[in-house]
Design a protein around this motif. Sequence first.
Motif, PDB file in Angstrom:
ATOM      1  N   ASP A 138      27.743  35.055 -21.493  1.00  0.00           N
ATOM      2  CA  ASP A 138      28.924  34.205 -21.622  1.00  0.00           C
ATOM      3  C   ASP A 138      28.592  32.806 -21.119  1.00  0.00           C
ATOM      4  OD1 ASP A 138      31.334  32.884 -21.465  1.00  0.00           O
ATOM      5  OD2 ASP A 138      32.458  34.599 -20.698  1.00  0.00           O
ATOM      6  N   GLY A 139      28.374  31.892 -22.051  1.00  0.00           N
ATOM      7  CA  GLY A 139      27.996  30.536 -21.680  1.00  0.00           C
ATOM      8  C   GLY A 139      29.057  29.808 -20.893  1.00  0.00           C
TER       9      GLY A 139
ATOM     10  N   ALA B  94      26.064  22.434 -27.323  1.00  0.00           N
ATOM     11  CA  ALA B  94      25.827  23.867 -27.189  1.00  0.00           C
ATOM     12  C   ALA B  94      25.937  24.296 -25.732  1.00  0.00           C
ATOM     13  CB  ALA B  94      24.436  24.227 -27.719  1.00  0.00           C
ATOM     14  N   THR B  95      26.256  23.344 -24.854  1.00  0.00           N
ATOM     15  CA  THR B  95      26.518  23.687 -23.462  1.00  0.00           C
ATOM     16  C   THR B  95      28.009  23.876 -23.308  1.00  0.00           C
ATOM     17  OG1 THR B  95      24.648  22.344 -22.731  1.00  0.00           O
ATOM     18  CG2 THR B  95      26.274  22.960 -21.072  1.00  0.00           C
TER      19      THR B  95
ATOM     20  N   ARG C 120      13.164  26.901 -11.134  1.00  0.00           N
ATOM     21  CA  ARG C 120      13.161  25.444 -11.183  1.00  0.00           C
ATOM     22  C   ARG C 120      14.058  24.887 -12.287  1.00  0.00           C
ATOM     23  NH1 ARG C 120       9.158  22.976  -8.200  1.00  0.00           N
ATOM     24  NH2 ARG C 120       7.742  24.413  -7.138  1.00  0.00           N
ATOM     25  N   PHE C 121      14.752  25.735 -12.992  1.00  0.00           N
ATOM     26  CA  PHE C 121      15.631  25.288 -14.066  1.00  0.00           C
ATOM     27  C   PHE C 121      17.081  25.572 -13.696  1.00  0.00           C
ATOM     28  CE2 PHE C 121      11.557  26.414 -15.922  1.00  0.00           C
ATOM     29  CZ  PHE C 121      11.260  25.305 -16.703  1.00  0.00           C
ATOM     30  N   GLY C 122      18.002  24.793 -14.262  1.00  0.00           N
ATOM     31  CA  GLY C 122      19.419  25.008 -14.023  1.00  0.00           C
ATOM     32  C   GLY C 122      19.954  26.168 -14.838  1.00  0.00           C
ATOM     33  N   VAL C 123      21.148  26.624 -14.470  1.00  0.00           N
ATOM     34  CA  VAL C 123      21.765  27.773 -15.128  1.00  0.00           C
ATOM     35  C   VAL C 123      21.991  27.495 -16.609  1.00  0.00           C
ATOM     36  CG1 VAL C 123      23.861  29.166 -15.231  1.00  0.00           C
ATOM     37  CG2 VAL C 123      22.827  28.659 -13.023  1.00  0.00           C
ATOM     38  N   SER C 124      22.662  26.394 -16.918  1.00  0.00           N
ATOM     39  CA  SER C 124      22.938  26.086 -18.322  1.00  0.00           C
ATOM     40  C   SER C 124      21.647  25.839 -19.095  1.00  0.00           C
ATOM     41  CB  SER C 124      23.847  24.854 -18.419  1.00  0.00           C
ATOM     42  OG  SER C 124      25.127  25.147 -17.924  1.00  0.00           O
TER      43      SER C 124
ATOM     44  N   GLU D 209      28.794  28.558 -28.308  1.00  0.00           N
ATOM     45  CA  GLU D 209      27.666  29.260 -27.722  1.00  0.00           C
ATOM     46  C   GLU D 209      26.378  28.936 -28.481  1.00  0.00           C
ATOM     47  OE1 GLU D 209      27.339  30.739 -25.101  1.00  0.00           O
ATOM     48  OE2 GLU D 209      29.226  31.623 -24.451  1.00  0.00           O
ATOM     49  N   VAL D 210      25.269  29.162 -27.806  1.00  0.00           N
ATOM     50  CA  VAL D 210      23.965  29.020 -28.450  1.00  0.00           C
ATOM     51  C   VAL D 210      23.916  29.944 -29.661  1.00  0.00           C
ATOM     52  CG1 VAL D 210      21.500  29.372 -28.152  1.00  0.00           C
ATOM     53  CG2 VAL D 210      22.851  28.452 -26.269  1.00  0.00           C
TER      54      VAL D 210
END
Length: 761
Positions: free
Chosen positions: A678-679, A430-431, A632-636, A291-292
């Motif tokens: 929860d990544g 980290a993804t 405009r950004f993705g989930v991850s 995780e981050v």
Amino acid sequence: MAEPLRKLLGDRTAKVLERNLGVSTVGELLRHYPRRYQERGELTDLADLALDDFVTVLAEVEKATKRQFKGRRGTITEVVVTDGRARLALTFFNQPWLDRELRPGRVALFSGKITEFRGKRQLAQPEFELLAGDADAQEEAERYAEELIPIYSASAGVSSRKIELCIKTLLGAMGEPGDPVPAAVRAEHRLIGLETALRGIHRPDDKSEIAAARRRLKWDEALPLQVVLAQRRRSALEQPAVPRPVRSGGLLDRFDARLPFELTSGQREVCAQIEQDLAATHPMHRLLQGEVGSGKTVVALRAMLTVVDAGGQAVLLAPTEVLAQQHHRSVLDLLGPLARAGQLDGDPDGTRVALLTGSQGAKERRTNLLDAASGAAGIVIGTHAVIEDTVQFADLGLVVVDEQHRFGVEQRDALRVKAAQPPHLLVMTATPIPRTVAMTAFGDLETSVLAELPRGRSPISTHVVPAADKPHYLERTWVRIREEVAAGHQAYVVCPRIGDGAATGSDEAEGGDVDVDATRGPGRARPDAEGVDETADVDDGESQLSFDDLAAAAPPARPPLSVVDMSRQLTEHELSGLRVGVLHGRLTPEEKDTVMTAFAAGEVDVLVATTVIEVGVNVPNATVMAVLDADRFGVSQLHQLRGRVGRGSAPGLCLLVTEVPADTPARERLDAVAATLDGFELSRIDLEQRREGDVLGASQSGRRSSLKLLRVLHDEDILRDARQAATDLVQRDPRLSGEPALAAAVAALVSSDRAEYLEKS
């Protein structure tokens, strides 16, 4: 299966199939599976037909007429059929021979959708099958009505029906094909044979045959892939490597003693796994995901110090100069005097940490190159510049690859030649990656997971700010930032593009503007034409949404918000009086470093930035982030961004500002990010929105994915069983000499460019 199509279908048909479908052999066409099946439906009386129903009728031709279109080329054939109680009109276009085939008195089955023309119900362009007209006609009709019709992905040049007929011809001429799934594996997992599976998926008698065929054919994709990975794991075990065991009383022990915090149980467990790998006589190949903010950098640094204690050197590769500089500062801070050997305030038994990037001045670069080549620098941190021919090492023992870095086989080989024996390899991300994806895309690496956050790390709360629906929520966003700054903290404001329209050509790997053209809905202005994708190495799930979804999600027409414009506006209005800094990909490396150093030192209150700050940036005093145009950004990507706040003792707050309305896919994605930290769950949501090839990296250059049926996010049981079967097969027979069909499938996968995604790790 390798036989050319022209031998069975003729030159003309074979050329059409190759031009439109890209298939040229029997096996390739037989692997062009139906995307769905159509049911003709139960036999329907003509008197009971309902508009828009798909029906199959048994009827006798009463009359058939043909005429030319008025004013243009082409014919229309009109047929009237009856079942003795009612009549139905059939219409066929540009099939002038049908009036001879559908003569009065002929009995046939007609299938299609009931439509209406000039107040009368009809079947337009129906499928039909002529029957003998004897006592068996009813039985034959019922069998025809129940038949499942395969529907194939087609094109303007070749129809689904044409593909169906070609495959029917191939199946009629097919003998017993070589089966890539060994008999023992089929028996253990109760799989049908290849011939049965191909007939079952193309010409099924019922839905149970389709299910059995699909399950079996998924193994045809999973097993060769897992064999490739098993062979690579075996090859890695056979390669020699210099063991780097832990040495007591060295830099590692002294580093542990000066750490201001205790390692988590997860960190200790992963460190033990890595230490065991480093002590082996074959190279470590390990993926470290977490995780981050889970403490991967400390784990990697302990691994590097283990190698330095054992007399070797370690290199840390970062995808961008900003991240490389951030790592360099962090390592220097963590090691203190242990990183300043040879300096007045350094530890005489310490080492040096060298930084190598493409934009360094000649003098600084020369010094660092000398430290790396002489061994004085036990740790070297840099970008792809480290792979250049001019960079040499005294004894390279460990390569650590960080964050989305495309570190393929060529780069790995380039580093191998810098060491007497292959170095150990640690890949960090980290993804979070779902286990099924890790088994497939990173299957030649052992995997370690850090899920526990370090003690004292504060939680992050995330909220969606619907700026269009509730403008006062946006006003409150700027008030919250002011409140955090007044409390002695700092803030980020993230924008999707740089702005100002000044073309500067290509930037560093972290890029410039996000090219949002793929994600704008109708009415959205195109961003700066010169924009460079700031997230070139990060998948953006939104870009795979349909245009309908995007149209529904589109806010009022305007260009996406930019760093240049927002920094100016915030400085003059919403955040006037605060110290506002700017960070984006068009700044020079020196400018970026100056801004980040000032922000880390608390000399900047608010940093307005693009996604250049997405990974690795560590400023514990930053507690709030506002992501503008968050849709405009993705989930991850959003999960990575919010990981920049809450890295200290104060709670973190992430505000996702958007103008998209509720109940749209884009808004649902933002709600999902706000609902969980929860990544792994977010990663699954992100990956499910993308094509299967994207999961494996196969579609990034326009290639087709080699996976047609297998879905790595959902077929965990097949992937797990195939991985074990592949491991056992390779252990018994590394070259697969006893399984020629499987060996051929593996060779085809390895030799094709579809296997390139395997090189990412």
